[in-house]
Design an enzyme around this catalytic site. Structure first.
Site, PDB file in Angstrom:
ATOM      1  N   CYS A  55       0.612  -1.224   0.182  1.00  0.00           N
ATOM      2  CA  CYS A  55       0.210   0.024   0.100  1.00  0.00           C
ATOM      3  C   CYS A  55       0.916   1.495   0.053  1.00  0.00           C
ATOM      4  O   CYS A  55       1.833   1.672   0.971  1.00  0.00           O
ATOM      5  CB  CYS A  55      -0.686  -0.195   1.395  1.00  0.00           C
ATOM      6  SG  CYS A  55      -1.490   1.670   1.932  1.00  0.00           S
ATOM      7  N   CYS A  58       0.986   3.659   3.180  1.00  0.00           N
ATOM      8  CA  CYS A  58       1.252   3.223   4.151  1.00  0.00           C
ATOM      9  C   CYS A  58       2.748   3.290   3.885  1.00  0.00           C
ATOM     10  O   CYS A  58       3.712   3.735   4.785  1.00  0.00           O
ATOM     11  CB  CYS A  58       1.299   1.536   4.288  1.00  0.00           C
ATOM     12  SG  CYS A  58      -0.238   0.922   3.831  1.00  0.00           S
ATOM     13  N   CYS A 391     -14.283  -8.180  -9.045  1.00  0.00           N
ATOM     14  CA  CYS A 391     -13.277  -8.617  -7.954  1.00  0.00           C
ATOM     15  C   CYS A 391     -12.628  -9.557  -8.584  1.00  0.00           C
ATOM     16  O   CYS A 391     -13.156 -11.137  -9.347  1.00  0.00           O
ATOM     17  CB  CYS A 391     -14.469  -9.766  -6.962  1.00  0.00           C
ATOM     18  SG  CYS A 391     -14.083 -10.932  -6.427  1.00  0.00           S
ATOM     19  N   CYS A 394     -12.704 -13.387  -6.718  1.00  0.00           N
ATOM     20  CA  CYS A 394     -13.774 -14.090  -7.373  1.00  0.00           C
ATOM     21  C   CYS A 394     -13.623 -14.868  -9.151  1.00  0.00           C
ATOM     22  O   CYS A 394     -14.023 -16.043  -9.153  1.00  0.00           O
ATOM     23  CB  CYS A 394     -15.207 -13.175  -7.806  1.00  0.00           C
ATOM     24  SG  CYS A 394     -15.761 -12.468  -5.989  1.00  0.00           S
TER      25      CYS A 394
END
Ligand SMILES: *[C@@H]1O[C@H](CO)[C@@H](O)[C@H](O)[C@H]1NC(C)=O
Length: 514
Positions: A55, A58, A391, A394
Site C-alpha cells: 500500500c 503505508c 473482483c 472471484c
C-alpha cells in the site's frame, strides 16, 4: 451493520491501491498473533498501524511513523504495526477495511486514530492522548472552553458524586479523540446553564447552540454516549468520507438529499429540509450529499442516479434501501410524508434484481427475484457465492466453482441434494429476510437443507475444490459428497471420481489451480 457500513464507506472514500518496500532495524514494534494481545493489553498507551506492504499510503507513512516512534520513546508511548497480509485474523478482528488503519490502544481498548500522518503531528496527537480526558471548567474559563470545538460537552456534578464523575470520565476517555469534555462542580454555574446537578450541557456551533441532558439519577456512560451521538450530528450536514462513520456508528437510518452543489434551489431546499429533519430527530439522521461527485451512491440506493435533487433512506443495520420515487411538487412536504411512512414501518425496501436468466450452466445463477426459489429450496443444501464482476479473487475462484458445480450436477445422487449457486452482489440486493451481512467478495455461504433452517453457514476455508466439498459434506444437512477426479484424469463430464474416465480435456488447466 459493520460490514455494510464499511462497504458504503469504500464507495464514499477512495480506497488505497498501491506498490512495496521493507525496512531494517526500527523503534516500531512488530506485532503478530502470538504477541499482539499481550502488547496492547499491557501498554497504557500505544498506537498500532494495520498495513499492507503493497500500500502506497503505508509506504509514505513508514518513515514518518518511524521518526515519531523514536521521538515518543521518551514519553513511553509505543508505536507498533501489524502486517495484514501476514495477520489476516488480527486485521479482521480489528475491522480493518482500508490501509493504513491506525488505532490508539489503552490497555486493550482501541479508538480510531484521527490525527495527522506526519511525524510531528503524530507526536503531538499522541502526547495529547496522555493528558486527562476531562478538563476542569469554572465560571472563569467556561466562555473560552465552549469555543474549543464545534461540539463541547460539560458535565456538572457534585464533588462527592463519585458515580457521576466516574461515568463522565469513562465516557470522555472513550471519546477523547473526537470530543472535548469538561467538568464543573458548581451548582450556580449549572443553574446558569439550565441544569441541576448532575447534568450535562453541550455547547455547539451549529443548530441550537446549547442542548441539555438532565437525568433522574447519576450520569451514566451509556446515556452520555447516546446524547453525544445524537446531538453532535447537525440536523442536516453535508456527508463526506470524513464524517460518514459517525452516521454509520449512530445506527440510525440515514436519509440522503442528493443535490447538485450548483443548483439555485439548493439553499432554500436545505432550509426546509432542516425543519423536516428536526421533526424526525432521534429516529433517523438526514444529510445532504454532492450528487455530482457521489452519483454512483444514488444508484447504489436504487435511485435512477441521473436527475437531481433526489432522496432516499437507508437502514444502517440491514442496508435496506428506500428511494423516494416521486418528489412531487414540493420536495420538503413529499419528504415529510415519505419519512412519516418510513418511521411508521409502512414502506417496503426496494430490492434491485438482475433479469431472471435462463440456467445454462451447472452453477445456478441466482437473482434477487428468484432468491427464495433457489436459495431457500429447503430440499437441498445450497452453496451460494456472492461475487462482484470486478473482483479478482472471484475470477480466480470461478473455474474451481464451475468444476465443483459440475461434479455435483453430474452425480445422480448428489444432484438431488446439493445446489451450487452464485449471485452477482453488485446487481442484486440481498433480501432482508435472508439476513446476510456482506463484508466482501467473494462471500460463500451454505444454506443447509430443511425448512426450519434459516441461518447461513459462512465458508472460511481455502478456495480449493476439496475443501469446498468437505464443507458441504460436513455442514450440509444431507452430508452429500463427491470425489474429485485426479488432475491427469480430468474429464469434461466428470462424475464421481471412481467412475471418471481418463479422457484428457481442456479442463486440465483448471486443475493446475487446485
Ligand atoms: C512479536 O513477534 C515478532 C515475530 O516473532 C517479533 O518480531 C516482535 O518483536 C514481537 N513483538 C513483541 C512486542 O514481542
Amino acid at each position: 451493520m459493520r460490514g455494510f457500513a464499511a462497504w458504503t464507506l469504500v464507495a464514499l472514500a477512495a480506497a488505497c491501491v498501491c506498490g512495496a518496500t521493507e525496512e531494517a532495524s526500527s523503534n516500531v514494534v512488530t506485532l503478530t498473533k502470538e504477541n499482539y494481545s499481550q502488547f496492547v493489553v499491557e501498554e497504557p498507551l500505544s498506537l498500532v498501524e494495520f498495513y499492507a506492504p503493497w500500500c502506497g499510503h503505508c509506504q509514505a507513512l513508514a518513515p514518518q511513523y518511524e521518526e515519531a516512534a523514536t521521538e515518543l520513546l521518551k514519553s513511553d508511548i509505543k508505536l507498533a504495526k501489524v502486517d495484514c497480509t501476514q495477520e489476516e485474523g488480527l486485521c479482521n478482528d480489528n475491522d480493518v477495511t482500508g490501509f493504513p488503519t491506525l488505532k490508539v490502544f489503552r490497555h486493550g481498548q482501541s479508538t480510531p486514530y484521527s490525527g495527522p500522518r506526519k511525524a510531528d503531528g503524530i507526536v503531538s496527537y499522541m502526547s495529547k492522548q496522555k493528558l486527562p480526558a476531562v478538563s476542569p471548567v469554572s465560571s472563569e474559563n467556561l466562555e473560552e472552553f465552549k469555543k474549543k470545538d464545534k461540539f463541547v460537552l460539560v458535565g456538572f456534578c457534585d464533588e462527592l458524586d463519585e458515580t457521576s464523575i466516574k461515568e463522565l470520565k469513562a465516557f470522555a476517555e472513550a471519546n477523547r479523540d473526537s470530543l472535548v469534555v469538561g467538568l464543573s462542580h458548581s451548582d450556580a454555574l449549572a443553574a446558569e446553564n439550565g441544569v441541576r446537578l448532575p447534568g450535562v450541557v453541550a455547547f455547539r456551533s451549529f443548530d441550537e447552540p446549547q442542548v441539555k441532558l438532565q437525568l433522574a439519577g447519576s450520569l451514566s456512560q451509556t446515556e452520555l454516549q447516546k446524547f453525544y451521538e445524537l446531538e453532535s450530528l447537525p440536523l442536516l450536514d453535508e456527508v463526506s468520507a470524513e464524517n460518514f462513520m459517525k452516521y454509520a456508528m449512530s445506527g440510525l437510518p440515514l436519509a440522503y438529499y442528493f443535490v447538485d452543489p450548483q443548483s439555485p434551489t439548493r439553499q432554500a431546499e436545505i432550509e426546509k429540509l432542516t425543519e423536516v429533519a428536526k421533526a424526525f430527530r432521534g429516529k433517523l439522521n438526514m444529510v445532504s450529499i454532492d450528487a455530482v461527485k457521489f452519483g454512483s451512491h444514488a444508484k447504489a440506493l436504487n435511485l435512477p442516479g441521473d436527475a437531481w435533487p433526489a432522496f432516499a433512506v437507508q437502514s444502517m443495520d440491514t442496508g435496506a434501501k428506500y428511494p423516494l420515487t416521486d418528489l412531487g411538487k414540493d420536495l420538503a412536504s413529499s419528504v415529510h410524508a415519505f419519512l412519516t411512512k418510513f418511521v411508521g414501518g409502512e414502506l417496503q425496501p426496494s430490492l434491485k434484481s438482475g433479469a431472471v436468466p435462463e440456467q445454462t450452466s451447472p452453477v445456478i445463477t441466482v437473482v434477487t427475484d428468484e432468491f427464495d426459489k433457489w436459495v431457500f429450496d429447503d430440499a437441498k443444501d445450497v452453496l451460494l457465492e456472492l461475487y462482484a464482476p470486478w473482483c479478482g479473487h472471484c475470477k480466480r475462484l470461478a473455474p474451481t466453482y464451475e468444476k465443483l458445480a459440475e461434479l455435483y450436477s453430474t452425480d445422480a445422487d448428489a444432484a438431488k441434494l446439493v445446489t451450487i449457486a452464485k449471485m452477482d452482489g453488485t446487481e442484486n440486493d440481498i433480501p432482508p429476510h435472508a439476513d446476510i451481512t456482506l463484508t466482501g467478495f467473494p462471500t460463500i455461504l451454505l444454506k443447509p437443507a430443511g425448512a426450519s433452517v434459516r441461518e447461513f453457514v459462512k465458508y472460511e476455508g481455502d478456495r480449493t475444490i476439496e475443501s469446498l466439498i468437505d464443507f458441504i459434506a460436513t455442514k450440509g444437512t444431507h452430508k452429500a459428497s463427491v470425489t474429485v477426479p485426479e488432475a491427469e484424469e480430468a474429464t469434461t463430464s466428470s462424475t464421481v471420481a471412481s467412475t471418471a474416465s481418463a479422457t484428457p480435456s481442456a479442463d486440465a488447466t483448471e486443475h493446475d489451480e487446485l
